[in-house]
Design a protein around this motif. Structure first.
Motif, mmCIF file in Angstrom:
data_model
loop_
_atom_site.group_PDB
_atom_site.id
_atom_site.type_symbol
_atom_site.label_atom_id
_atom_site.label_comp_id
_atom_site.label_asym_id
_atom_site.label_seq_id
_atom_site.Cartn_x
_atom_site.Cartn_y
_atom_site.Cartn_z
ATOM 1 N N GLU A 170 0.827 -1.207 0.000
ATOM 2 C CA GLU A 170 0.000 0.000 0.000
ATOM 3 C C GLU A 170 0.860 1.255 0.000
ATOM 4 O O GLU A 170 0.554 2.231 -0.674
ATOM 5 C CB GLU A 170 -0.931 0.000 1.215
ATOM 6 C CG GLU A 170 -1.995 -1.081 1.207
ATOM 7 C CD GLU A 170 -2.963 -0.922 0.058
ATOM 8 O OE1 GLU A 170 -3.323 0.232 -0.277
ATOM 9 O OE2 GLU A 170 -3.355 -1.947 -0.528
ATOM 10 N N VAL A 174 1.496 4.311 -3.753
ATOM 11 C CA VAL A 174 1.265 5.756 -3.865
ATOM 12 C C VAL A 174 2.572 6.551 -3.989
ATOM 13 O O VAL A 174 2.540 7.782 -3.938
ATOM 14 C CB VAL A 174 0.442 6.283 -2.672
ATOM 15 C CG1 VAL A 174 -0.956 5.708 -2.695
ATOM 16 C CG2 VAL A 174 1.121 5.979 -1.344
ATOM 17 N N LEU A 198 -8.360 -1.649 -9.879
ATOM 18 C CA LEU A 198 -7.510 -0.589 -9.345
ATOM 19 C C LEU A 198 -6.781 0.141 -10.453
ATOM 20 O O LEU A 198 -6.620 1.364 -10.411
ATOM 21 C CB LEU A 198 -6.511 -1.171 -8.340
ATOM 22 C CG LEU A 198 -5.767 -0.153 -7.468
ATOM 23 C CD1 LEU A 198 -6.738 0.695 -6.671
ATOM 24 C CD2 LEU A 198 -4.799 -0.874 -6.527
ATOM 25 N N TYR A 202 -7.087 4.158 -10.957
ATOM 26 C CA TYR A 202 -5.929 5.047 -11.024
ATOM 27 C C TYR A 202 -5.894 5.807 -12.350
ATOM 28 O O TYR A 202 -5.585 7.003 -12.388
ATOM 29 C CB TYR A 202 -4.649 4.248 -10.846
ATOM 30 C CG TYR A 202 -4.292 3.951 -9.405
ATOM 31 C CD1 TYR A 202 -5.055 4.445 -8.357
ATOM 32 C CD2 TYR A 202 -3.188 3.177 -9.080
ATOM 33 C CE1 TYR A 202 -4.741 4.172 -7.040
ATOM 34 C CE2 TYR A 202 -2.857 2.892 -7.764
ATOM 35 C CZ TYR A 202 -3.640 3.401 -6.750
ATOM 36 O OH TYR A 202 -3.320 3.133 -5.448
ATOM 37 N N GLN A 336 -11.562 0.074 0.736
ATOM 38 C CA GLN A 336 -10.110 -0.065 0.641
ATOM 39 C C GLN A 336 -9.593 0.534 -0.665
ATOM 40 O O GLN A 336 -8.558 1.210 -0.691
ATOM 41 C CB GLN A 336 -9.702 -1.531 0.736
ATOM 42 C CG GLN A 336 -8.188 -1.738 0.745
ATOM 43 C CD GLN A 336 -7.812 -3.206 0.787
ATOM 44 O OE1 GLN A 336 -8.400 -4.037 0.089
ATOM 45 N NE2 GLN A 336 -6.841 -3.534 1.626
ATOM 46 N N ASP A 337 -10.314 0.309 -1.763
ATOM 47 C CA ASP A 337 -9.908 0.894 -3.040
ATOM 48 C C ASP A 337 -10.004 2.413 -2.994
ATOM 49 O O ASP A 337 -9.134 3.120 -3.521
ATOM 50 C CB ASP A 337 -10.784 0.354 -4.169
ATOM 51 C CG ASP A 337 -10.498 -1.103 -4.495
ATOM 52 O OD1 ASP A 337 -9.389 -1.573 -4.158
ATOM 53 O OD2 ASP A 337 -11.368 -1.772 -5.073
ATOM 54 N N ARG A 340 -7.064 3.787 -1.151
ATOM 55 C CA ARG A 340 -5.869 3.749 -1.989
ATOM 56 C C ARG A 340 -5.859 4.916 -2.972
ATOM 57 O O ARG A 340 -4.842 5.594 -3.146
ATOM 58 C CB ARG A 340 -5.823 2.442 -2.782
ATOM 59 C CG ARG A 340 -5.445 1.217 -1.984
ATOM 60 C CD ARG A 340 -5.699 -0.020 -2.802
ATOM 61 N NE ARG A 340 -5.159 -1.220 -2.179
ATOM 62 C CZ ARG A 340 -5.569 -2.445 -2.461
ATOM 63 N NH1 ARG A 340 -6.536 -2.625 -3.344
ATOM 64 N NH2 ARG A 340 -5.013 -3.489 -1.876
ATOM 65 N N ARG A 343 -5.181 8.283 -1.312
ATOM 66 C CA ARG A 343 -3.740 8.475 -1.069
ATOM 67 C C ARG A 343 -3.031 8.832 -2.369
ATOM 68 O O ARG A 343 -2.144 9.699 -2.404
ATOM 69 C CB ARG A 343 -3.136 7.215 -0.449
ATOM 70 C CG ARG A 343 -3.542 6.966 0.986
ATOM 71 C CD ARG A 343 -2.604 5.994 1.682
ATOM 72 N NE ARG A 343 -2.583 4.701 1.029
ATOM 73 C CZ ARG A 343 -3.411 3.706 1.301
ATOM 74 N NH1 ARG A 343 -4.353 3.864 2.209
ATOM 75 N NH2 ARG A 343 -3.308 2.546 0.664
#
Length: 362
Positions: A170, A174, A198, A202, A336-337, A340, A343
């Motif tokens: 994790e 980032v 993910l 992103y 959780q995604d 992420r 961040r």
């Protein structure tokens, strides 16, 4: 009793009192003392350090670690102590040279390595030594430190460990210094459906970062939001939320129903650790992705977000059924995604702000 009188005392309490007086005098005038005066202070403090208790040494290290005029040999003496004392100098002191840090990194134990790994800036070779000698807490700390330069070897080393350590992965995901190839390897360590999702998140939010950075100020300027500062009660609500006296979802709904977007943006920005202008931007943008990421990462519930979506449709003069689509997308977004991606957004925005500051300074 004068300092001269205290210096003649042999009791530990009097030495402690003397050390406190001398340290306070040194810190108060450190920037204006001559080299001779600094040498005098250094001699007294170094001598007293040998006769005071561990707690006094720790207090001294904490007091002096951010004073750049602290004599080098005193800093080295304190950095050589046990980790409770040394950590202040190892993590914060600018008096320590690259050679000093390399020496400690090569000779000291895990606590000292962990303290070094948290410094604002670490050169790649020093980082390599920390990774070579450090254990998992050090590896995680290096990965989480944006000021730690990574060599190609160091990056590959951390990516390898990330395959079996989710926390480290994790932290790595980032980092702004990853190549696309390194990023793909980290994503590839996730279960395939999660990794695919993910990557898309992103990719979508890379575009959002660009838009937030370049448009945020214009959106604020063009909006009809009240320009008053956030009300005092918003700050009270924030404190109560953090202390567990108020529920975030309830406060979120209250602000939504009152159409108080300025205070709502202030509330979310503070909790998400984003600048308020960025949060106002994502609230007012046609696309829902940005504000959905922020809300899901903060734990805003589906019902509360649904209320927000309906209010948002009214604000943007959109057909109400669009809110149902937004709610459906929010329902499938994993917290959780979202954490992420939040961040990721913060790291990218900070990097762009830094680059812009350098550009304007040149």
């Amino acid at each position: 009793m004068s300092l001269v009188d205290l210096a003649r005392e042999s009791s530990s309490e009097k030495r402690r009192e003397l050390l406190g007086h001398v340290t306070a005098l040194f810190v108060a005038g450190a920037e204006r003392y001559t080299d001779e005066e600094k040498t005098l202070f250094n001699g007294v403090m170094k001598r007293l350090v040998d006769f005071v208790e561990e707690g006094d040494k720790e207090a001294l290290a904490e007091e002096l670690c951010t004073v750049d005029q602290t004599p080098h040999d005193l800093v080295m003496q304190l950095a050589n102590e046990n980790i409770a004392i040394a950590r202040y100098m190892l993590q914060y002191s600018h008096v320590l040279t690259y050679a000093d840090l390399m020496h400690f990194a090569k000779t000291k134990g895990q606590g000292h390595l962990l303290a070094i790994s948290k410094r604002d800036h670490l050169e790649a070779r020093l980082t390599d030594v920390l990774l070579e000698r450090g254990e998992l807490p050090v590896h995680r700390s290096v990965a989480a430190n944006p000021g730690a330069e990574l060599s190609d070897w160091g990056t590959r080393f951390l990516i390898k460990i990330a395959d079996t350590d989710e926390d480290l992965r994790e932290n790595m995901l980032v980092r702004r210094d990853l190549t696309p190839a390194h990023f793909d390897k980290l994503i590839g360590q996730l279960p395939e459906p999660q990794g695919k999702k993910l990557r898309q998140l992103y990719k979508n939010n890379e575009k959002l970062v660009e838009a937030l950075f370049h448009e945020a100020s214009q959106v604020v300027a063009a909006s009809r939001l009240d320009r008053k500062k956030a009300r005092i009660n918003t700050k009270v609500d924030l404190r109560d939320i953090r202390d567990g006296r108020r529920d975030l979802n309830k406060v979120f709904t209250e602000y939504t129903l009152s159409s108080n977007l300025l205070d709502l943006s202030f509330l979310l920005a503070d909790l998400a650790e984003l600048e308020q202008k960025y949060v106002i931007n994502v609230i007012l943008r046609m696309e829902i992705d940005g504000i959905a990421i922020v809300c899901k990462a903060l734990g805003i519930g589906e019902t509360e977000f649904g209320t927000f979506c309906k209010a948002r449709c009214g604000l943007l003069k959109l057909p109400t059924p669009i809110a149902d689509n937004w709610i459906s997308d929010y329902r499938v977004l994993k917290r959780q995604d979202a954490e992420r991606v939040l961040r990721f957004l913060k790291v990218r925005l900070k990097a762009m702000e830094h680059e812009e500051a350098l550009r304007q300074a040149s």
